[in-house]
Scaffold this motif. Structure first.
Motif, short mmCIF file in Angstrom:
data_model
loop_
_atom_site.label_atom_id
_atom_site.label_comp_id
_atom_site.label_asym_id
_atom_site.label_seq_id
_atom_site.Cartn_x
_atom_site.Cartn_y
_atom_site.Cartn_z
N ASN A 66 9.15 -2.53 -15.39
CA ASN A 66 8.83 -2.32 -13.98
C ASN A 66 7.32 -2.33 -13.78
N PHE A 67 6.87 -3.13 -12.83
CA PHE A 67 5.45 -3.19 -12.48
C PHE A 67 5.34 -3.64 -11.03
N THR A 68 4.25 -3.26 -10.39
CA THR A 68 4.03 -3.62 -8.99
C THR A 68 3.26 -4.94 -8.85
N SER A 69 2.32 -5.19 -9.72
CA SER A 69 1.55 -6.43 -9.70
C SER A 69 1.02 -6.69 -11.09
N GLY A 70 0.45 -7.84 -11.28
CA GLY A 70 -0.07 -8.16 -12.60
C GLY A 70 -0.84 -9.47 -12.60
N LYS A 71 -1.34 -9.82 -13.79
CA LYS A 71 -2.11 -11.04 -13.97
C LYS A 71 -1.78 -11.64 -15.33
N ILE A 72 -1.84 -12.95 -15.37
CA ILE A 72 -1.76 -13.68 -16.64
C ILE A 72 -3.18 -14.12 -16.98
N ILE A 73 -3.73 -13.59 -18.07
CA ILE A 73 -5.10 -13.88 -18.47
C ILE A 73 -5.05 -15.00 -19.52
N TYR A 74 -5.76 -16.07 -19.24
CA TYR A 74 -5.73 -17.23 -20.13
C TYR A 74 -7.07 -17.96 -20.06
N ASN A 75 -7.27 -18.91 -20.95
CA ASN A 75 -8.47 -19.75 -20.96
C ASN A 75 -8.16 -21.07 -20.27
N LYS A 76 -8.90 -21.35 -19.20
CA LYS A 76 -8.69 -22.58 -18.44
C LYS A 76 -9.59 -23.67 -18.98
N PHE A 77 -8.98 -24.77 -19.35
CA PHE A 77 -9.71 -25.88 -19.94
C PHE A 77 -10.52 -26.62 -18.88
N LYS A 78 -11.81 -26.88 -19.18
CA LYS A 78 -12.68 -27.62 -18.28
C LYS A 78 -13.13 -28.94 -18.91
N SER A 79 -13.62 -28.89 -20.12
CA SER A 79 -14.04 -30.09 -20.83
C SER A 79 -13.92 -29.82 -22.33
N VAL A 80 -14.35 -30.78 -23.12
CA VAL A 80 -14.22 -30.64 -24.57
C VAL A 80 -15.05 -29.47 -25.08
N VAL A 81 -16.16 -29.19 -24.42
CA VAL A 81 -17.07 -28.14 -24.89
C VAL A 81 -17.13 -26.96 -23.93
N SER A 82 -16.20 -26.88 -22.98
CA SER A 82 -16.29 -25.82 -21.98
C SER A 82 -14.90 -25.36 -21.56
N TYR A 83 -14.77 -24.05 -21.36
CA TYR A 83 -13.56 -23.44 -20.83
C TYR A 83 -13.96 -22.13 -20.16
N THR A 84 -13.12 -21.65 -19.27
CA THR A 84 -13.40 -20.39 -18.57
C THR A 84 -12.17 -19.49 -18.66
N THR A 85 -12.40 -18.21 -18.73
CA THR A 85 -11.31 -17.24 -18.74
C THR A 85 -10.88 -16.98 -17.30
N GLU B 35 0.83 -1.20 0.00
CA GLU B 35 0.00 0.00 0.00
C GLU B 35 0.86 1.25 0.00
N GLY B 36 0.32 2.31 -0.55
CA GLY B 36 1.04 3.58 -0.60
C GLY B 36 2.07 3.65 -1.69
N THR B 37 2.02 2.75 -2.63
CA THR B 37 2.98 2.76 -3.74
C THR B 37 2.67 3.92 -4.68
N GLU B 38 3.67 4.69 -4.99
CA GLU B 38 3.47 5.81 -5.90
C GLU B 38 3.40 5.32 -7.34
N SER B 39 2.40 5.81 -8.04
CA SER B 39 2.14 5.46 -9.44
C SER B 39 2.26 3.95 -9.67
N PRO B 40 1.36 3.15 -9.07
CA PRO B 40 1.43 1.69 -9.27
C PRO B 40 1.16 1.32 -10.72
N LYS B 41 1.87 0.33 -11.19
CA LYS B 41 1.72 -0.16 -12.55
C LYS B 41 1.29 -1.63 -12.50
N GLU B 42 0.22 -1.92 -13.20
CA GLU B 42 -0.28 -3.29 -13.27
C GLU B 42 0.03 -3.85 -14.66
N LEU B 43 0.50 -5.09 -14.68
CA LEU B 43 0.87 -5.75 -15.93
C LEU B 43 -0.14 -6.86 -16.22
#
Length: 289
Positions: A171-190, A81-89
């Motif tokens: 340089n970044f403070t935090s981030g996320k990897i966005i991907y499609n998670k496989f559930k079944s042959v006809v289903s997946y979730t982001t 907390e209190g990070t100046e100009s936080p950057k998210e990746l």
């Protein structure tokens, strides 16, 4: 004068010409749809073979991704907390190939929603040309790195390591990897996997549960965990892509089959109508004599 010669053609011949043109147009379209059906059926078979391999490789990659992400949750790593100009990746995991439903669109939509709320505070790295093409039109300034030639071959740990090495330069403070998670042959979730900077990990409250951790060890592990989670996300995305493409090509083949049946019925009815009309004209002409 010559432009009026068409008026001298009998009405029956004009009707016949129009019907023949209609039959020819239906025949051409029917042939085109049959060719499309052959292509979609071939693509379905290829995607089925690739899906089987991708699912087998995903089972081996799951422990790598789960082990790398468990470190952040057990150490309770959060953004200071209190990070100046936080950057998210945000790292979008897609590929260069299409015809696979909304696999790429769902990832781009997730990132687009984040960019609409946070604006310039978000940096974007796109893995695959599809996500870059979707985001570049409105959010081209947020994209700092784009990796292409993804999806033609199964992803490897070397590919993920190259992306992780380039990611470590920013340089970044935090981030996320966005991907499609496989559930079944006809289903997946982001889904998403969290990633953090060295400062965030160092300030974690429960980092002490791990023994013999200095700055070099933490930095080395962060680089490895980044590559491991990217590799896992790329495997999940590849499996979701192949299963979605297989389903899409199956649906396209069924739709083409239904269209072929309708066009065949229309062609036969039109052809029968033309033959019947010609017989009526011949009989009428013979009876007039």
């Amino acid at each position: 004068m010559f432009s009026k010669t068409a008026l001298l053609v009998p009405q029956c011949m004009q009707q016949q010409t129009r019907n023949m043109a209609t039959l020819k147009a239906i025949s051409i379209r029917l042939k085109s749809v049959k060719n499309i059906q052959k292509i979609t059926q071939s693509m379905k078979m290829v995607s089925a073979a690739k899906y089987t391999r991708a699912e087998r490789e995903l089972k081996a990659a799951k422990p790598i991704g789960a082990g790398a992400s468990a470190f952040y949750s057990k150490a309770e790593v959060t953004t200071p907390e209190g990070t100046e100009s936080p950057k998210e990746l945000l790292i979008a995991v897609t590929s260069d190939r299409g015809l696979c439903g909304a696999v790429h669109t769902s990832v781009a939509r997730w990132i687009r929603n984040e960019l609409q709320t946070k604006g310039d505070k978000v940096l974007v790295i796109t893995i695959g040309d599809k996500s870059r093409a979707i985001l570049q039109r409105l959010y081209g300034n947020n994209i700092i790195l784009a990796a292409n030639e993804v999806g033609r071959r199964p992803p490897t740990f070397l590919d993920a390591s190259k992306v992780a090495q380039e990611t470590s330069k920013y340089n970044f403070t935090s981030g996320k990897i966005i991907y499609n998670k496989f559930k079944s042959v006809v289903s997946y979730t982001t889904s998403d996997l969290p990633i953090f900077s060295l400062a965030s990990v160092t300030a974690a409250p429960k980092l002490g549960v791990y023994d013999s951790l200095d700055a070099d060890v933490i930095q080395s592990y962060l680089e490895f965990s980044m590559a491991a989670m990217l590799y896992y996300a790329m495997k999940e995305g590849a499996c979701s892509e192949q299963s979605s493409r297989m389903t899409s090509m199956d649906n396209a083949s069924k739709n083409a089959g239904e269209m072929i049946e309708k066009l065949t019925l229309t062609f036969n009815r039109t052809r029968q109508a033309v033959i019947t009309r010609e017989l009526i004209e011949i009989i009428s002409g013979a009876s007039a004599l």
